[in-house]
Design a protein around this motif. Structure first.
Motif, PDB file in Angstrom:
ATOM      1  N   TRP A 172      -5.884  -9.185  -8.511  1.00 51.93           N
ATOM      2  CA  TRP A 172      -4.488  -9.081  -8.088  1.00 51.93           C
ATOM      3  C   TRP A 172      -3.523  -9.551  -9.169  1.00 51.93           C
ATOM      4  O   TRP A 172      -2.403  -9.041  -9.279  1.00 51.93           O
ATOM      5  CB  TRP A 172      -4.287  -9.841  -6.782  1.00 51.93           C
TER       6      TRP A 172
ATOM      7  N   ARG B  50      -3.293  -6.555 -11.322  1.00 54.58           N
ATOM      8  CA  ARG B  50      -2.498  -5.527 -10.634  1.00 54.58           C
ATOM      9  C   ARG B  50      -1.006  -5.837 -10.761  1.00 54.58           C
ATOM     10  O   ARG B  50      -0.181  -4.948 -10.999  1.00 54.58           O
ATOM     11  CB  ARG B  50      -2.911  -5.457  -9.171  1.00 54.58           C
ATOM     12  N   CYS B  51      -0.655  -7.100 -10.601  1.00 56.43           N
ATOM     13  CA  CYS B  51       0.749  -7.512 -10.774  1.00 56.43           C
ATOM     14  C   CYS B  51       1.212  -7.238 -12.201  1.00 56.43           C
ATOM     15  O   CYS B  51       2.324  -6.753 -12.426  1.00 56.43           O
ATOM     16  CB  CYS B  51       0.904  -8.999 -10.444  1.00 56.43           C
TER      17      CYS B  51
ATOM     18  N   TYR C  98       5.114  -7.036 -11.926  1.00 57.70           N
ATOM     19  CA  TYR C  98       5.544  -8.114 -11.034  1.00 57.70           C
ATOM     20  C   TYR C  98       5.230  -9.457 -11.697  1.00 57.70           C
ATOM     21  O   TYR C  98       4.052  -9.838 -11.822  1.00 57.70           O
ATOM     22  CB  TYR C  98       4.834  -8.022  -9.686  1.00 57.70           C
TER      23      TYR C  98
ATOM     24  N   TRP D  76      -2.240 -14.577  -5.727  1.00 60.43           N
ATOM     25  CA  TRP D  76      -1.760 -13.359  -6.376  1.00 60.43           C
ATOM     26  C   TRP D  76      -1.742 -12.165  -5.425  1.00 60.43           C
ATOM     27  O   TRP D  76      -0.880 -11.301  -5.541  1.00 60.43           O
ATOM     28  CB  TRP D  76      -2.616 -13.053  -7.602  1.00 60.43           C
TER      29      TRP D  76
ATOM     30  N   TYR E  60       1.583 -10.097  -4.635  1.00 57.85           N
ATOM     31  CA  TYR E  60       1.630  -8.658  -4.900  1.00 57.85           C
ATOM     32  C   TYR E  60       2.183  -7.892  -3.704  1.00 57.85           C
ATOM     33  O   TYR E  60       3.099  -7.067  -3.837  1.00 57.85           O
ATOM     34  CB  TYR E  60       0.231  -8.142  -5.246  1.00 57.85           C
TER      35      TYR E  60
END
Length: 274
Positions: free
Chosen positions: A69, A72-73, A78, A90, A94
Motif C-alpha cells: 500500500w 500504491r500510494c 498520495y 498505508w 490509501y
C-alpha cells in the motif's frame, strides 16, 4: 481363502491410492513475494482486498502488507504530511485518499432544498433557481437565493458515518477544506455570511471559521466570489462538521433579491497536494 482375501484387500488399497491424486484439487503454487506484490499493484484495489486476500495465507499477507500500500500510494501520488505516523496504516491512508469527495449533499441546488436544514427563512424565504450569471464551474447550473429577511441553512456532517473513524481523525488530523461561492444582485444591496464549526462527540464547538459579514452596495458588479478555508492541527476529538451559510438583501425588497449561494464544499484531504 484367507490368502486370497488378503490379496484382494491389498489390490483395493492400491486402486484407491491410485485414484486419489486424480480427484484432488490442484494446489496453488507459491509465487515469489515481489512478483505477487507487483501483480496486485496492477489490480483494482477493491479486488485485492475483497478477492485476492481470501485465496490463501500468502496472498493475504501480501494484501495486508505495508509495502504494497505504500508503493500504491507512491505510484498514485498520495503523500502523507507526516510519514512517521503511517506505520501499518498505508492501506487506510490509501483508501481515504481515494474516497476524497465533497461531504455536503446537494451543494448546487440540483435537488431543490433537499438535504439542507433551514435555520432561518426570513422575508419570503429561501428559494432556488437558474443562475443569473454563468458560474466559473460549468457544471453549476442552479443556485440558492435569499430574501429580504435573514435566510440561513445548514448541514451537519457525521464523520464516522462518512467513513472517517475517530482514531483516524485523532491521529492524523487531516486537512479539512471548505469553500463556498456567493454572488449579489447588481440592482439590490445584500449581505453574505458563513460559519463552519468543528464539533466533538457532544456537538460542542472545538474550532470555528466565521469570517466577517460581506456587504454589497447597490449596483455592485454581479460576479461570483469564492471564499475558502483550511482547518489544520485542530487537535483530537473532531466528530462532526457543521456548515452554515446565508444572507439577505439590505433594501427590504419583496421577493428574493438577496445574495445567492451555490457549489459549497467540505472535504477531508489526508494527502499533501502534488
Amino acid at each position: 481363502m484367507g490368502s486370497s482375501q488378503s490379496s484382494g484387500s491389498t489390490s483395493g488399497n492400491n486402486e484407491s491410492s491410485a485414484a486419489g491424486p486424480s480427484t484432488s484439487l490442484p494446489q496453488v503454487l507459491p509465487v515469489p513475494l515481489e512478483i505477487l506484490e507487483e501483480i496486485f499493484l496492477h489490480l483494482p484495489p477493491h479486488q485485492v482486498v475483497g478477492v485476492c486476500r481470501s485465496v490463501c495465507r500468502q496472498w493475504r499477507e501480501v494484501s495486508d502488507s505495508e509495502s504494497l500500500w505504500r508503493e500504491r500510494c507512491r505510484r498514485e501520488g498520495y503523500r502523507p504530511r507526516d510519514p512517521s505516523k503511517m506505520t501499518k496504516d498505508w492501506r487506510l491512508f490509501y483508501f481515504l485518499c481515494k474516497k476524497r469527495r465533497n461531504l455536503l449533499k446537494n451543494p448546487k441546488a440540483e435537488h431543490g432544498m433537499t438535504d439542507w436544514r433551514i435555520v432561518e427563512n426570513g422575508g419570503d424565504g429561501w428559494c432556488f433557481g437558474e443562475l443569473r450569471r454563468p458560474h466559473p464551474n460549468e457544471t453549476v447550473q442552479k443556485d440558492f437565493v435569499t430574501s429580504y429577511g435573514m435566510c440561513r441553512k445548514s448541514q451537519l456532517i457525521d464523520l464516522k458515518v462518512e467513513g472517517y473513524n475517530p482514531s483516524f481523525m485523532d491521529r492524523f488530523q487531516p486537512e479539512i477544506r471548505i469553500y463556498d461561492w456567493y454572488s449579489p444582485r447588481c440592482d439590490c444591496g445584500s449581505k453574505y455570511e458563513l460559519r463552519v464549526e468543528l464539533l466533538n462527540h457532544k456537538k460542542q464547538s472545538l474550532q470555528t471559521f466565521a469570517p466577517e459579514t460581506v456587504y454589497f452596495e447597490q449596483w455592485t458588479d454581479e460576479k461570483w466570489t469564492q471564499i475558502t478555508h483550511v482547518f489544520q492541527d485542530y487537535g483530537p476529538g473532531v466528530r462532526y462538521i457543521h456548515f452554515i451559510h446565508g444572507g439577505k438583501d439590505t433594501q427590504f425588497w419583496a421577493g428574493r433579491y438577496g445574495v445567492r449561494v451555490t457549489d459549497s464544499c467540505v472535504e477531508i484531504n489526508p494527502a499533501m497536494d502534488s
